[in-house]
Motif scaffolding. Structure first.
Motif, PDB file in Angstrom:
ATOM      1  N   PRO A 122       0.844  -1.199   0.000  1.00  0.00           N
ATOM      2  CA  PRO A 122       0.000   0.000   0.000  1.00  0.00           C
ATOM      3  C   PRO A 122       0.870   1.237   0.000  1.00  0.00           C
ATOM      4  O   PRO A 122       2.000   1.213   0.499  1.00  0.00           O
ATOM      5  N   VAL A 123       0.355   2.329  -0.552  1.00  0.00           N
ATOM      6  CA  VAL A 123       1.125   3.563  -0.665  1.00  0.00           C
ATOM      7  C   VAL A 123       0.338   4.714  -0.051  1.00  0.00           C
ATOM      8  O   VAL A 123      -0.871   4.837  -0.254  1.00  0.00           O
ATOM      9  N   ILE A 124       1.039   5.551   0.722  1.00  0.00           N
ATOM     10  CA  ILE A 124       0.425   6.732   1.347  1.00  0.00           C
ATOM     11  C   ILE A 124       1.138   7.977   0.830  1.00  0.00           C
ATOM     12  O   ILE A 124       2.369   8.044   0.859  1.00  0.00           O
ATOM     13  N   ASN A 125       0.375   8.959   0.383  1.00  0.00           N
ATOM     14  CA  ASN A 125       0.946  10.233  -0.040  1.00  0.00           C
ATOM     15  C   ASN A 125       1.050  11.135   1.187  1.00  0.00           C
ATOM     16  O   ASN A 125       0.037  11.506   1.781  1.00  0.00           O
ATOM     17  N   VAL A 126       2.262  11.486   1.563  1.00  0.00           N
ATOM     18  CA  VAL A 126       2.483  12.263   2.791  1.00  0.00           C
ATOM     19  C   VAL A 126       2.535  13.775   2.541  1.00  0.00           C
ATOM     20  O   VAL A 126       2.797  14.546   3.463  1.00  0.00           O
ATOM     21  N   SER A 127       2.292  14.210   1.320  1.00  0.00           N
ATOM     22  CA  SER A 127       2.354  15.640   0.991  1.00  0.00           C
ATOM     23  C   SER A 127       1.423  16.440   1.892  1.00  0.00           C
ATOM     24  O   SER A 127       0.227  16.153   1.981  1.00  0.00           O
ATOM     25  N   ASN A 128       1.981  17.448   2.553  1.00  0.00           N
ATOM     26  CA  ASN A 128       1.204  18.365   3.417  1.00  0.00           C
ATOM     27  C   ASN A 128       0.442  17.647   4.529  1.00  0.00           C
ATOM     28  O   ASN A 128      -0.565  18.156   5.025  1.00  0.00           O
ATOM     29  N   LYS A 129       0.904  16.479   4.932  1.00  0.00           N
ATOM     30  CA  LYS A 129       0.233  15.729   5.990  1.00  0.00           C
ATOM     31  C   LYS A 129       1.033  15.794   7.280  1.00  0.00           C
ATOM     32  O   LYS A 129       2.265  15.686   7.264  1.00  0.00           O
ATOM     33  N   ALA A 130       0.334  15.939   8.391  1.00  0.00           N
ATOM     34  CA  ALA A 130       0.990  15.855   9.691  1.00  0.00           C
ATOM     35  C   ALA A 130       1.360  14.404   9.967  1.00  0.00           C
ATOM     36  O   ALA A 130       0.725  13.474   9.443  1.00  0.00           O
ATOM     37  N   ILE A 131       2.391  14.216  10.794  1.00  0.00           N
ATOM     38  CA  ILE A 131       2.827  12.859  11.143  1.00  0.00           C
ATOM     39  C   ILE A 131       1.668  12.060  11.731  1.00  0.00           C
ATOM     40  O   ILE A 131       1.485  10.868  11.431  1.00  0.00           O
ATOM     41  N   GLU A 132       0.847  12.727  12.573  1.00  0.00           N
ATOM     42  CA  GLU A 132      -0.274  12.032  13.215  1.00  0.00           C
ATOM     43  C   GLU A 132      -1.259  11.486  12.179  1.00  0.00           C
ATOM     44  O   GLU A 132      -1.773  10.373  12.316  1.00  0.00           O
ATOM     45  N   GLU A 133      -1.512  12.282  11.138  1.00  0.00           N
ATOM     46  CA  GLU A 133      -2.438  11.849  10.085  1.00  0.00           C
ATOM     47  C   GLU A 133      -1.897  10.622   9.350  1.00  0.00           C
ATOM     48  O   GLU A 133      -2.620   9.657   9.119  1.00  0.00           O
ATOM     49  N   THR A 134      -0.623  10.700   8.985  1.00  0.00           N
ATOM     50  CA  THR A 134      -0.011   9.569   8.278  1.00  0.00           C
ATOM     51  C   THR A 134       0.000   8.325   9.153  1.00  0.00           C
ATOM     52  O   THR A 134      -0.274   7.214   8.673  1.00  0.00           O
ATOM     53  N   ALA A 135       0.308   8.512  10.442  1.00  0.00           N
ATOM     54  CA  ALA A 135       0.321   7.373  11.374  1.00  0.00           C
ATOM     55  C   ALA A 135      -1.054   6.719  11.446  1.00  0.00           C
ATOM     56  O   ALA A 135      -1.170   5.479  11.453  1.00  0.00           O
ATOM     57  N   ASN A 136      -2.102   7.521  11.486  1.00  0.00           N
ATOM     58  CA  ASN A 136      -3.458   6.964  11.508  1.00  0.00           C
ATOM     59  C   ASN A 136      -3.748   6.174  10.237  1.00  0.00           C
ATOM     60  O   ASN A 136      -4.399   5.121  10.284  1.00  0.00           O
ATOM     61  N   ASP A 137      -3.263   6.685   9.095  1.00  0.00           N
ATOM     62  CA  ASP A 137      -3.444   5.955   7.831  1.00  0.00           C
ATOM     63  C   ASP A 137      -2.719   4.612   7.881  1.00  0.00           C
ATOM     64  O   ASP A 137      -3.247   3.585   7.430  1.00  0.00           O
ATOM     65  N   VAL A 138      -1.507   4.611   8.434  1.00  0.00           N
ATOM     66  CA  VAL A 138      -0.723   3.368   8.541  1.00  0.00           C
ATOM     67  C   VAL A 138      -1.468   2.362   9.421  1.00  0.00           C
ATOM     68  O   VAL A 138      -1.598   1.176   9.062  1.00  0.00           O
ATOM     69  N   ILE A 139      -1.953   2.819  10.554  1.00  0.00           N
ATOM     70  CA  ILE A 139      -2.656   1.921  11.484  1.00  0.00           C
ATOM     71  C   ILE A 139      -3.933   1.382  10.857  1.00  0.00           C
ATOM     72  O   ILE A 139      -4.291   0.209  11.031  1.00  0.00           O
ATOM     73  N   ASP A 140      -4.638   2.235  10.102  1.00  0.00           N
ATOM     74  CA  ASP A 140      -5.846   1.773   9.400  1.00  0.00           C
ATOM     75  C   ASP A 140      -5.511   0.658   8.422  1.00  0.00           C
ATOM     76  O   ASP A 140      -6.243  -0.341   8.321  1.00  0.00           O
ATOM     77  N   ILE A 141      -4.401   0.818   7.700  1.00  0.00           N
ATOM     78  CA  ILE A 141      -3.979  -0.221   6.748  1.00  0.00           C
ATOM     79  C   ILE A 141      -3.644  -1.509   7.491  1.00  0.00           C
ATOM     80  O   ILE A 141      -4.027  -2.622   7.058  1.00  0.00           O
ATOM     81  N   LEU A 142      -2.945  -1.397   8.608  1.00  0.00           N
ATOM     82  CA  LEU A 142      -2.605  -2.588   9.399  1.00  0.00           C
ATOM     83  C   LEU A 142      -3.858  -3.312   9.881  1.00  0.00           C
ATOM     84  O   LEU A 142      -3.942  -4.545   9.855  1.00  0.00           O
ATOM     85  N   ASN A 143      -4.823  -2.534  10.326  1.00  0.00           N
ATOM     86  CA  ASN A 143      -6.062  -3.118  10.835  1.00  0.00           C
ATOM     87  C   ASN A 143      -6.840  -3.834   9.744  1.00  0.00           C
ATOM     88  O   ASN A 143      -7.560  -4.809  10.010  1.00  0.00           O
ATOM     89  N   LEU A 144      -6.703  -3.371   8.500  1.00  0.00           N
ATOM     90  CA  LEU A 144      -7.369  -4.045   7.389  1.00  0.00           C
ATOM     91  C   LEU A 144      -6.702  -5.385   7.090  1.00  0.00           C
ATOM     92  O   LEU A 144      -7.351  -6.303   6.603  1.00  0.00           O
TER      93      LEU A 144
END
Length: 267
Positions: A245-267
């Motif tokens: 999976p790929v996450i675009n981190v442009s203009n994203k806070a670390i917290e936002e990206t971390a939440n995206d990562v955790i969501d992917i893990l949970n899936l």
């Protein structure tokens, strides 16, 4: 120069809560004119007598978080006797809990800092993130809960540390065209490897700022568009090969990206 007002922060634990509240309030009254004297781990009446005496001498305020009934009652009694203003930060909220949930508090100091299993899990994860940062040791790829891949300045390290604080063991691998990708990367289960991408414009701005802080010229190849496009193209090909999976981190806070990562893990 005007006299600096003093606030005495007192706790039978560490006292971080009380100090943060006092600082937040002090900011509304010219914070640099208010000094905070912090006393942690108060355990007996002698400690309280000493603080009361100091506060009376300075015509000061005592702000406290004390959960042991006997100590709290003694502080209130002595403060009243000596005409010292004392503010209990926990009592109103604790009483609201008692009334709402019909339960009694434990009255044990330091419960928020108990060294439980989750605490040690965080410590292990942080040590793991430091050890396996930036592909220093490829063994981390096999042991990690999460493997982050991406070009330089896509927030791999800060994201690793943030996720580690949440208890995840994270390894990160920089993708550089001139450096062969470790074969271990292609053995990572797809759900555990995550690619980080960024727009060329954002990456260009971040790298220029990085060079500036290092005292280097902003026109170095590291920040040039041709080089950036080459790296991003290479990274995209690797991520497709890995199938992650790929996450675009442009203009994203670390917290936002971390939440995206955790969501992917949970899936």
């Amino acid at each position: 120069m005007s006299r600096k007002e003093i606030v005495y922060v007192v706790s039978d634990s560490i006292g971080e809560t009380a100090e943060r509240v006092v600082k937040a309030v002090a900011a509304q009254f010219l914070e640099d004119e208010i000094g905070i004297h912090h006393t942690s781990h108060v355990s007996d009446e002698a400690d309280i007598d000493e603080i009361i005496a100091k506060a009376k001498k300075d015509s000061s305020i005592i702000v406290y978080t004390i959960v042991v009934d006997e100590l709290r009652d003694y502080l209130n009694k002595r403060a009243e006797e000596e005409n010292v203003s004392a503010v209990d930060l926990l009592a109103p909220l604790m009483q609201a809990f008692v009334e709402k949930f019909n339960r009694e508090p434990a009255h044990k100091p330091g419960l928020t800092h108990v060294l439980d299993e989750r605490y040690f899990q965080k410590v292990d994860a942080i040590e793991f993130a430091v050890k396996y940062d930036d592909a220093r040791d490829l063994e981390g790829i096999k042991k990690a809960d999460i493997v982050l891949i991406g070009v330089s300045r896509t927030s791999k390290t800060p994201l690793s540390m943030y996720l580690a604080y949440k208890g995840y063991k994270v390894a990160n691998i920089p993708l550089v065209p001139e450096v062969p990708v470790p074969v271990e990367l292609f053995e990572v289960p797809k759900g555990r490897c995550i690619g980080l991408v960024i727009t060329p414009d954002n990456l260009n701005a971040i790298r220029k700022e990085r060079l500036k802080k290092m005292g280097l010229q902003p026109n170095a190849s590291y920040a040039q568009f041709d080089r950036i496009l080459q790296e991003l193209d290479y990274a995209e090909k690797i991520m497709k090969r890995v199938g992650c999976p790929v996450i675009n981190v442009s203009n994203k806070a670390i917290e936002e990206t971390a939440n995206d990562v955790i969501d992917i893990l949970n899936l």
